[in-house]
Motif scaffolding. Sequence first.
Motif, mmCIF file in Angstrom:
data_model
loop_
_atom_site.group_PDB
_atom_site.id
_atom_site.type_symbol
_atom_site.label_atom_id
_atom_site.label_comp_id
_atom_site.label_asym_id
_atom_site.label_seq_id
_atom_site.Cartn_x
_atom_site.Cartn_y
_atom_site.Cartn_z
ATOM 1 N N PRO A 12 0.802 -1.229 0.000
ATOM 2 C CA PRO A 12 0.000 0.000 0.000
ATOM 3 C C PRO A 12 0.836 1.282 0.000
ATOM 4 N N ILE A 13 1.985 1.246 0.628
ATOM 5 C CA ILE A 13 2.867 2.414 0.641
ATOM 6 C C ILE A 13 3.339 2.716 -0.778
ATOM 7 N N CYS A 15 1.975 1.687 -3.607
ATOM 8 C CA CYS A 15 0.830 2.041 -4.457
ATOM 9 C C CYS A 15 0.404 3.489 -4.253
ATOM 10 N N GLU A 16 0.454 3.957 -3.028
ATOM 11 C CA GLU A 16 0.092 5.353 -2.760
ATOM 12 C C GLU A 16 1.083 6.307 -3.423
ATOM 13 N N ILE A 17 2.356 6.016 -3.329
ATOM 14 C CA ILE A 17 3.384 6.888 -3.900
ATOM 15 C C ILE A 17 3.313 6.896 -5.423
ATOM 16 N N TRP A 18 3.070 5.745 -6.027
ATOM 17 C CA TRP A 18 3.000 5.661 -7.491
ATOM 18 C C TRP A 18 1.598 5.957 -8.022
ATOM 19 N N GLY A 19 0.609 6.042 -7.151
ATOM 20 C CA GLY A 19 -0.751 6.368 -7.576
ATOM 21 C C GLY A 19 -1.420 5.260 -8.374
ATOM 22 N N ASP A 21 -3.379 1.125 -8.183
ATOM 23 C CA ASP A 21 -4.183 0.232 -7.364
ATOM 24 C C ASP A 21 -3.395 -1.037 -7.039
ATOM 25 N N ARG A 87 11.232 8.925 -5.477
ATOM 26 C CA ARG A 87 10.075 8.084 -5.136
ATOM 27 C C ARG A 87 10.483 6.896 -4.275
ATOM 28 N N ARG A 94 9.054 5.852 4.429
ATOM 29 C CA ARG A 94 7.741 5.459 4.979
ATOM 30 C C ARG A 94 7.779 4.049 5.550
#
Length: 129
Positions: A12-13, A15-19, A21, A87, A94
């Motif tokens: 999830p970390i 995926c959030e950074i790369w935008g 799913d 990134r 994180r």
Amino acid sequence: MTRRIPNRWILPIVCEIWGVDAAEVRGPARQRKFTEPRQVAFWLSAQHGENSLMAIGRFYGRDHTTVWHGVQRVTARLGRDHGFDHRVQTAVQRVVAMRPIDDPDYQIGWPVPVLVEAGFQYLGGEVQS
């Protein structure tokens, strides 16, 4: 004893950074917008995760050689692409900020805990660039 970060928390970390799913990253998609974060997740899981390449591969639905290849690709790209480096460094910070609740360095007053159900907490804060 340092507890390792579970692989399911690394995804999830990233995926959030790369935008993207998480289902797409774990899925069969081969577009770069999914393979790049997938390989970074492999790399982070190998560096900070709790499992072997085979276990990482099982989590992502891949063979251990695919995981090894992804780790090698990320390692080779680091230092050559500033945007990618930033990134990845954000993701590393994180992931490293995830600490066991029973960690002696745990400090009261940090942002709201996440992932507490398994005994970890995201300490948050601004990411250093």
